[in-house]
Write an enzyme that holds these catalytic residues in place. Structure first.
Site, PDB file in Angstrom:
ATOM      1  N   THR A  19      17.481  15.883   4.659  1.00 52.56           N
ATOM      2  CA  THR A  19      16.695  17.626   4.197  1.00 52.56           C
ATOM      3  C   THR A  19      16.369  17.715   3.080  1.00 52.56           C
ATOM      4  O   THR A  19      16.197  19.347   3.244  1.00 52.56           O
ATOM      5  CB  THR A  19      17.593  17.903   4.969  1.00 52.56           C
ATOM      6  N   GLY A  20      16.429  17.201   2.413  1.00 55.49           N
ATOM      7  CA  GLY A  20      16.356  17.658   0.784  1.00 55.49           C
ATOM      8  C   GLY A  20      15.100  17.413   0.392  1.00 55.49           C
ATOM      9  O   GLY A  20      14.479  17.163   1.524  1.00 55.49           O
ATOM     10  N   ALA A  23      13.078  14.205  -0.325  1.00 53.47           N
ATOM     11  CA  ALA A  23      12.725  13.850   1.471  1.00 53.47           C
ATOM     12  C   ALA A  23      11.373  14.161   2.013  1.00 53.47           C
ATOM     13  O   ALA A  23      10.755  13.326   2.552  1.00 53.47           O
ATOM     14  CB  ALA A  23      13.871  13.259   2.119  1.00 53.47           C
ATOM     15  N   ARG A  24      11.396  15.208   1.847  1.00 56.56           N
ATOM     16  CA  ARG A  24      10.303  15.920   2.667  1.00 56.56           C
ATOM     17  C   ARG A  24       8.983  16.061   1.640  1.00 56.56           C
ATOM     18  O   ARG A  24       8.218  15.530   2.181  1.00 56.56           O
ATOM     19  CB  ARG A  24      10.508  17.603   2.571  1.00 56.56           C
ATOM     20  N   ARG A  51      24.162  17.732   5.735  1.00 55.01           N
ATOM     21  CA  ARG A  51      25.423  18.672   6.266  1.00 55.01           C
ATOM     22  C   ARG A  51      24.863  19.091   7.617  1.00 55.01           C
ATOM     23  O   ARG A  51      25.346  19.810   7.879  1.00 55.01           O
ATOM     24  CB  ARG A  51      25.594  19.264   4.504  1.00 55.01           C
ATOM     25  N   HIS A 179      10.676   6.347 -10.360  1.00 60.99           N
ATOM     26  CA  HIS A 179       9.221   6.542  -9.751  1.00 60.99           C
ATOM     27  C   HIS A 179       8.055   5.755 -10.673  1.00 60.99           C
ATOM     28  O   HIS A 179       6.385   5.654  -9.930  1.00 60.99           O
ATOM     29  CB  HIS A 179       8.579   7.897  -8.834  1.00 60.99           C
ATOM     30  N   LYS A 183       3.593   3.167 -10.561  1.00 59.62           N
ATOM     31  CA  LYS A 183       2.499   3.847 -10.705  1.00 59.62           C
ATOM     32  C   LYS A 183       1.710   2.318 -10.485  1.00 59.62           C
ATOM     33  O   LYS A 183       1.826   1.178 -11.500  1.00 59.62           O
ATOM     34  CB  LYS A 183       2.248   4.367 -11.390  1.00 59.62           C
ATOM     35  N   HIS A 241      12.237   8.102 -18.431  1.00 61.59           N
ATOM     36  CA  HIS A 241      10.551   8.068 -18.019  1.00 61.59           C
ATOM     37  C   HIS A 241       9.778   7.155 -19.211  1.00 61.59           C
ATOM     38  O   HIS A 241       9.233   5.895 -19.001  1.00 61.59           O
ATOM     39  CB  HIS A 241       9.700   8.799 -17.586  1.00 61.59           C
TER      40      HIS A 241
END
Length: 489
Positions: A19-20, A23-24, A51, A179, A183, A241
């Site tokens: 739900t963080g 993730a969204r 939770r 991430h 790329k 990075h």
């Protein structure tokens, strides 16, 4: 040009922290885009775990809303969206308790498919999650875990975290995600270097004057103030990075395009980095925007710490002590609230040994620019004669390969870094993920730099919002007779 899509095998993916924000914003939209492209099989299962007190229907509604907000550019019809939502389930789980674990174990065990667990949570919970996965019989030899940065706060904490995960999972099962390595342009960097005879003979200290790596952001710390003020630009960006970009630029050709072969060469680069001298470091904090302090407050106001000594900008110069790069400086720079959002690697080649042209022809150098964002692409600057009469006047022109134009790629073909990396996890390909010894070596180089400025009680210099950073950064380059590439969108 439409890229060929190869479906992955059926899989179960559990997203802890489902739900963080990550993730969204990234994980779920990325999975949906791959589903729309035909890469995710319809019998795959995605399990959100957190939770938050939700049932599966409530979670699917949350996912629908997240896709409406963060996946607006994904071209899929309602039927396809419903098909994706049908794959999704939710379990309320306490990472440090017993709630939900029996239900998850019953859901996962005995399916005979790839099982991946995404730790989209605080690193403080990594050990708890790993221990419970083993306790409940889900940490078998075919399972995989994905862990997000920050991977430790320093060398000691990184070693402890590596040791904790190693108690429950083999190194080949651990995917430390960065991430930036997902790329398209970063991977094309390897293709340009090792797939073309043109560049590799010139890729050394004999022909390269210096290399610049810039990751500039226009945003401030936003809602990450509490975390960021404990980390700063060095820990948040350089240690991971920028270090990874440096490795890909500087590493020796691996024997094959294989996960451990690539990562072995990256590790050699990190271990060859020279210590950074104090006068080769510039640190800064952004000031408030005059007349718009409410919308663009200073760094210290944004983190609610009026005496903070944490840097929102850092620039530094280092060398790589090996045969290929001895004497060639590498300049790294990253900061928030800068003039433009831009990530670029620039290789500046040396002057020709002798110019046959008159002095008024000017000084001209070949420059290879690899743009990571925005407008991913590669530009090579070459020197030609200026058209027209009047003598031999030289000018520099770009040979530009902007991917969207050169390859006919539109928005629907775009593959986000998270999409690529998640599908690599399912395929079991670790090439674009950091190995534990890489992480530790990076911290071993980073820690003395941070300890040095803390011992000297250095205070970051202020810089204007919308600028290229503090003047110390410019002066560091001028002392070497060089200048930063202008930060442009």
């Amino acid at each position: 040009m439409v890229s060929r899509v190869i479906p992955v095998d059926p899989f179960d993916l559990v997203i802890f922290g489902g739900t963080g924000d990550l993730a969204r914003r990234k994980i779920l939209p990325g999975l949906f885009r791959r589903f729309c492209a035909g890469q995710v099989p319809s019998d795959a299962r995605i399990v959100g775990a957190a939770r938050t007190d939700l049932d599966s229907d409530g979670y699917r509604q949350m996912v629908r809303e997240a896709l409406a907000e963060f996946g607006r550019d994904i071209a899929c019809d309602e039927g396809t969206l419903n098909g994706f939502l049908d794959m999704i389930q939710y379990l309320a789980i306490d990472a440090r308790g017993e709630t939900g674990w029996a239900e998850l174990a019953e859901l996962m065990v005995g399916k005979g498919r790839v099982e991946a667990f995404y730790f989209s949570v605080s690193p403080a919970l990594f050990g708890d999650l790993a221990e419970r996965l083993q306790h409940w019989g889900m940490a078998d030899e075919d399972s995989r875990i994905v862990v997000e940065k920050p991977f430790g706060h320093d060398l000691a904490s990184a070693k402890e975290l590596n040791a904790t995960l190693a108690r429950y999972f083999d190194e080949k099962q651990i995917y430390r995600i960065d991430h930036y390595l997902g790329k398209e342009t970063v991977q094309n960097l390897m293709a340009v270097r090792f797939g073309n005879m043109l560049f590799e003979p010139l890729w050394n200290a004999q022909y390269v004057d210096h290399v610049q790596i810039t990751v500039a952001e226009t945003v401030g710390v936003g809602g990450r103030g509490e975390y960021y003020d404990k980390a700063g630009a060095m820990r948040d960006m350089v240690q991971n990075h920028l270090m990874q970009l440096l490795c890909l630029i500087a590493m020796e050709p691996p024997a094959r395009f294989d996960p451990d072969a690539v990562r072995d060469e990256k590790l050699k680069v990190i271990r060859s980095l020279d210590p950074v001298l104090p006068h080769h470091i510039a640190r800064g904090q952004y000031d408030a925007m005059p007349g718009n302090e409410a919308e663009m407050p200073s760094y210290r106001e944004a983190v609610d710490h009026p005496r903070s000594r944490t840097e929102s900008f850092i620039a530094l110069k280092t060398h790589i002590s090996n045969w290929r790069w001895a004497g060639t400086p590498f300049y790294l720079r990253t900061g928030k609230r800068m003039a433009a959002r831009s990530s670029e690697i620039t290789v500046i080649f040396k002057d020709t040994p002798h110019s046959i042209f008159a002095e008024d022809a000017g000084r001209h150098r070949n420059v290879l620019s690899i743009r990571l964002q925005p407008n991913e692409g590669i530009t090579l600057g070459v020197t030609i004669k200026e058209p027209g009469p009047g003598g031999m006047r030289l000018i520099d022109v770009p040979l530009d390969m902007t991917f969207a134009e050169a390859l006919g790629v539109d928005g629907s073909d775009h593959v986000d870094a998270y999409e690529r990396l998640i599908t690599d996890v399912i395929r079991g390909n670790q090439t674009l993920f950091m190995r534990g010894d890489e992480v530790e070596a990076a911290w071993a180089w980073t820690d003395p730099i941070i300890e040095g400025w803390e011992a000297r009680h250095d205070v970051p210099k202020p810089y204007d919002i919308g600028s290229d950073g503090p003047t110390d950064s410019t002066e560091m380059m001028r002392r070497d007779g060089r200048e930063w590439r202008k930060v442009t969108p």
